[in-house]
Design an enzyme around this catalytic site. Sequence first.
Site, PDB file in Angstrom:
ATOM      1  N   ASP A  12       0.940  -1.141  -0.102  1.00  0.00           N
ATOM      2  CA  ASP A  12       0.094   0.070   0.056  1.00  0.00           C
ATOM      3  C   ASP A  12       0.865   0.920   0.068  1.00  0.00           C
ATOM      4  O   ASP A  12       2.196   1.107  -0.308  1.00  0.00           O
ATOM      5  CB  ASP A  12      -1.059  -0.104   1.175  1.00  0.00           C
ATOM      6  CG  ASP A  12      -0.256   0.561   2.648  1.00  0.00           C
ATOM      7  OD1 ASP A  12       1.053   0.451   2.596  1.00  0.00           O
ATOM      8  OD2 ASP A  12      -1.042   0.457   3.318  1.00  0.00           O
ATOM      9  N   CYS A  69       2.345  -3.330   4.100  1.00  0.00           N
ATOM     10  CA  CYS A  69       1.410  -2.092   4.597  1.00  0.00           C
ATOM     11  C   CYS A  69       2.632  -1.345   5.715  1.00  0.00           C
ATOM     12  O   CYS A  69       3.946  -1.786   5.804  1.00  0.00           O
ATOM     13  CB  CYS A  69       0.341  -2.352   4.905  1.00  0.00           C
ATOM     14  SG  CYS A  69       0.255  -3.228   6.374  1.00  0.00           S
ATOM     15  N   THR A  71       2.256  -1.628   9.039  1.00  0.00           N
ATOM     16  CA  THR A  71       2.708  -2.692  10.108  1.00  0.00           C
ATOM     17  C   THR A  71       2.413  -4.142   9.694  1.00  0.00           C
ATOM     18  O   THR A  71       3.019  -4.949  10.213  1.00  0.00           O
ATOM     19  CB  THR A  71       1.752  -2.268  11.380  1.00  0.00           C
ATOM     20  OG1 THR A  71       0.391  -2.852  11.239  1.00  0.00           O
ATOM     21  CG2 THR A  71       1.874  -1.359  11.869  1.00  0.00           C
ATOM     22  N   ILE A  73      -0.336  -5.603   9.873  1.00  0.00           N
ATOM     23  CA  ILE A  73      -1.282  -6.234  10.544  1.00  0.00           C
ATOM     24  C   ILE A  73      -2.385  -6.119   9.540  1.00  0.00           C
ATOM     25  O   ILE A  73      -3.557  -6.918   9.531  1.00  0.00           O
ATOM     26  CB  ILE A  73      -1.692  -5.262  11.752  1.00  0.00           C
ATOM     27  CG1 ILE A  73      -0.409  -5.588  12.783  1.00  0.00           C
ATOM     28  CG2 ILE A  73      -2.974  -5.690  12.430  1.00  0.00           C
ATOM     29  CD1 ILE A  73      -0.256  -4.758  14.047  1.00  0.00           C
ATOM     30  N   GLY A  74      -2.867  -4.749   9.053  1.00  0.00           N
ATOM     31  CA  GLY A  74      -4.024  -4.631   8.315  1.00  0.00           C
ATOM     32  C   GLY A  74      -4.075  -5.674   6.946  1.00  0.00           C
ATOM     33  O   GLY A  74      -5.006  -6.339   6.593  1.00  0.00           O
ATOM     34  N   HIS A 102       5.948 -24.101  11.039  1.00  0.00           N
ATOM     35  CA  HIS A 102       5.098 -24.571  11.936  1.00  0.00           C
ATOM     36  C   HIS A 102       3.404 -24.569  11.323  1.00  0.00           C
ATOM     37  O   HIS A 102       2.494 -25.076  11.597  1.00  0.00           O
ATOM     38  CB  HIS A 102       5.040 -24.023  13.123  1.00  0.00           C
ATOM     39  CG  HIS A 102       6.495 -24.749  13.898  1.00  0.00           C
ATOM     40  ND1 HIS A 102       6.467 -24.574  15.372  1.00  0.00           N
ATOM     41  CD2 HIS A 102       7.460 -25.205  13.470  1.00  0.00           C
ATOM     42  CE1 HIS A 102       7.628 -25.306  15.767  1.00  0.00           C
ATOM     43  NE2 HIS A 102       8.065 -25.368  14.585  1.00  0.00           N
ATOM     44  N   HIS A 136       3.102 -30.873  11.653  1.00  0.00           N
ATOM     45  CA  HIS A 136       2.443 -29.737  11.862  1.00  0.00           C
ATOM     46  C   HIS A 136       1.023 -29.994  11.222  1.00  0.00           C
ATOM     47  O   HIS A 136       0.075 -29.174  11.308  1.00  0.00           O
ATOM     48  CB  HIS A 136       2.928 -28.476  11.881  1.00  0.00           C
ATOM     49  CG  HIS A 136       4.054 -28.328  12.784  1.00  0.00           C
ATOM     50  ND1 HIS A 136       3.985 -28.066  14.239  1.00  0.00           N
ATOM     51  CD2 HIS A 136       5.307 -28.418  12.430  1.00  0.00           C
ATOM     52  CE1 HIS A 136       5.255 -27.914  14.588  1.00  0.00           C
ATOM     53  NE2 HIS A 136       5.902 -28.015  13.706  1.00  0.00           N
TER      54      HIS A 136
END
Length: 154
Positions: A12, A69, A71, A73-74, A102, A136
Amino acid sequence: MENIKKLAFGTDHAATEIRETVKKYLHDMGYEVEDFGFCGQGSCDYPDFAVQVAESVANKKADKGILICGTGIGMSIAANKVKGIIAAVCWDEDTARLASQHNCANILCLGSRTATLSEICHRIKTFLNTPFEERHKKRIDKIKEIEKQQYRCQ
């Protein structure tokens, strides 16, 4: 080791300064890169790019995805809404390795405001070079089962 050849890549406005450098880094490592990133002026809406990358990975047009982006996170929240996606925000090389090893993550999400360019490149390399450990698989299958359910807060 997985045979990863094609990557879906999205950014972004927070990553416009590093976008081309990261793309060149991926090309130099031998990957074909489909760029869904923002290349305009001003700000944009990160979910638009996250969904394009996630759909490319989910539809097997790309082997894995990289999203950047502010962080990470978004982008991870938006990408994880697409069925078949396991997008992980990784804060260091250890989390990038474990996301692949994992969690069978198929999209790496990073923050341009929380890491240097060098750290971002190291995390990408670690993520792409770490194979999933089959031990896993049972847990990943449980995650896939969750996608089949419809959960709603009451």
